[in-house]
Design an enzyme around this catalytic site. Structure first.
Site, PDB file in Angstrom:
ATOM      1  N   GLU A   1       0.782  -1.098   0.064  1.00  0.00           N
ATOM      2  CA  GLU A   1       0.084   0.020  -0.059  1.00  0.00           C
ATOM      3  C   GLU A   1       0.864   1.212  -0.235  1.00  0.00           C
ATOM      4  O   GLU A   1       0.687   2.068  -0.595  1.00  0.00           O
ATOM      5  CB  GLU A   1      -0.807  -0.032   1.149  1.00  0.00           C
ATOM      6  N   ARG A   3       3.947   1.851  -1.143  1.00  0.00           N
ATOM      7  CA  ARG A   3       4.498   1.982  -2.536  1.00  0.00           C
ATOM      8  C   ARG A   3       3.412   2.500  -3.300  1.00  0.00           C
ATOM      9  O   ARG A   3       3.696   3.349  -4.461  1.00  0.00           O
ATOM     10  CB  ARG A   3       5.296   0.855  -3.009  1.00  0.00           C
ATOM     11  N   ASP A  24      -4.252  -7.664  -3.389  1.00  0.00           N
ATOM     12  CA  ASP A  24      -3.351  -8.703  -3.246  1.00  0.00           C
ATOM     13  C   ASP A  24      -3.759  -9.977  -3.794  1.00  0.00           C
ATOM     14  O   ASP A  24      -4.620 -10.466  -3.410  1.00  0.00           O
ATOM     15  CB  ASP A  24      -3.318  -9.094  -1.611  1.00  0.00           C
ATOM     16  N   ILE A  25      -3.109 -10.223  -4.816  1.00  0.00           N
ATOM     17  CA  ILE A  25      -3.851 -11.197  -5.889  1.00  0.00           C
ATOM     18  C   ILE A  25      -3.815 -12.811  -5.279  1.00  0.00           C
ATOM     19  O   ILE A  25      -4.406 -13.753  -5.774  1.00  0.00           O
ATOM     20  CB  ILE A  25      -3.030 -11.432  -7.185  1.00  0.00           C
ATOM     21  N   ASN A  51       0.572  -7.773 -13.714  1.00  0.00           N
ATOM     22  CA  ASN A  51       2.112  -7.647 -13.550  1.00  0.00           C
ATOM     23  C   ASN A  51       2.709  -8.081 -12.214  1.00  0.00           C
ATOM     24  O   ASN A  51       3.732  -7.786 -11.761  1.00  0.00           O
ATOM     25  CB  ASN A  51       2.254  -5.997 -13.755  1.00  0.00           C
ATOM     26  N   SER A 101       8.476 -12.921 -18.680  1.00  0.00           N
ATOM     27  CA  SER A 101       9.649 -12.850 -19.094  1.00  0.00           C
ATOM     28  C   SER A 101      10.323 -13.575 -20.213  1.00  0.00           C
ATOM     29  O   SER A 101       9.717 -14.440 -20.578  1.00  0.00           O
ATOM     30  CB  SER A 101      10.353 -13.117 -17.630  1.00  0.00           C
ATOM     31  N   TYR A 156      11.343 -19.449 -11.381  1.00  0.00           N
ATOM     32  CA  TYR A 156      11.064 -18.238 -11.760  1.00  0.00           C
ATOM     33  C   TYR A 156      10.692 -18.472 -13.390  1.00  0.00           C
ATOM     34  O   TYR A 156       9.730 -18.285 -13.862  1.00  0.00           O
ATOM     35  CB  TYR A 156      12.005 -17.244 -11.699  1.00  0.00           C
ATOM     36  N   SER A 159       7.836 -20.621 -14.011  1.00  0.00           N
ATOM     37  CA  SER A 159       6.547 -19.691 -13.780  1.00  0.00           C
ATOM     38  C   SER A 159       5.906 -19.047 -14.868  1.00  0.00           C
ATOM     39  O   SER A 159       5.040 -18.640 -15.258  1.00  0.00           O
ATOM     40  CB  SER A 159       6.736 -19.352 -12.440  1.00  0.00           C
ATOM     41  N   LYS A 160       6.976 -18.313 -15.534  1.00  0.00           N
ATOM     42  CA  LYS A 160       6.776 -17.563 -16.661  1.00  0.00           C
ATOM     43  C   LYS A 160       6.368 -18.142 -18.021  1.00  0.00           C
ATOM     44  O   LYS A 160       5.491 -17.608 -18.738  1.00  0.00           O
ATOM     45  CB  LYS A 160       7.837 -16.469 -16.748  1.00  0.00           C
TER      46      LYS A 160
END
Length: 194
Positions: A1, A3, A24-25, A51, A101, A156, A159-160
């Site tokens: 919050e 940021r 918060d997904i 994002n 990515s 990572y 996941s992308k």
């Protein structure tokens, strides 16, 4: 919050009039509240940009299973859930972009053309449930220390890669949608964040 509110101030200093809505997904409660807010305050969504994403630092000594589960919880599973919740709120002609990515590009994540996982990810009949089955196989491979089909310590990038596949699945599902939504995926490279 904090940021998000700081970003609002920067944009306001540039003469813009942004609005901050918390999401918060990884929290079903937060997603439901966000959807209610979008419906009541804005009547829907014109542009959806997924994002959210996390990555462990290269020097992390966290167990591989933890890296895989935690990374995919945000980068894949929660993104799928929030997309499912928000797609019905998309307005006609709306646009959706998922940020993946270049590390998730299939040739990087699954360079062997004969890898059966690669073939399944490219199958035009693959569904979200089928993608989630592949994710479960990935987790089981890590538990069994079996890297025959998946790269070791690749949470990572995997996941992308799965997120890019999810985008293709959504794109196919939207082809005949009367809302005429446009679905894209962006695969940026390295960014220097200060």
């Amino acid at each position: 919050e904090e940021r998000g509110l700081a970003a609002i101030q920067v944009l306001q200093s540039e003469g813009l009039n942004p609005v901050f809505e918390q999401l918060d997904i990884c929290s079903e409660e937060s997603v439901a509240k966000f959807c209610d807010t979008i419906k009541s305050k804005y009547g829907g969504i014109d542009i959806l940009c997924n994002n959210a994403g996390i990555a462990y630092k290269n020097a992390s000594t966290a167990p591989l299973l933890e890296k895989a589960e935690v990374t995919n919880e945000t980068n894949l599973l929660a993104t799928i859930k929030v997309t499912d919740a928000l797609l019905p709120l998309m307005k006609e002609g709306g646009k959706m972009c998922q940020l993946a990515s270049f590390l998730g590009i299939l040739n990087r994540s699954f360079p062997n053309q004969n890898n059966p996982i690669r073939r399944r990810l490219l199958d035009p009949s693959l569904t979200v449930d089928g993608l989630l089955d592949i994710y479960k196989e990935y987790i089981e491979a890590i538990k069994g220390d079996d890297y025959t089909l998946f790269k070791r310590d690749s949470a990572y990038s995997i996941s992308k890669c799965f997120l890019i596949t999810h985008t293709r699945i959504i794109g196919r599902a939207m082809q005949n949608n009367p809302k005429k939504l446009i679905v894209n995926c962006c695969c940026p490279g390295w960014l220097i964040l200060t």
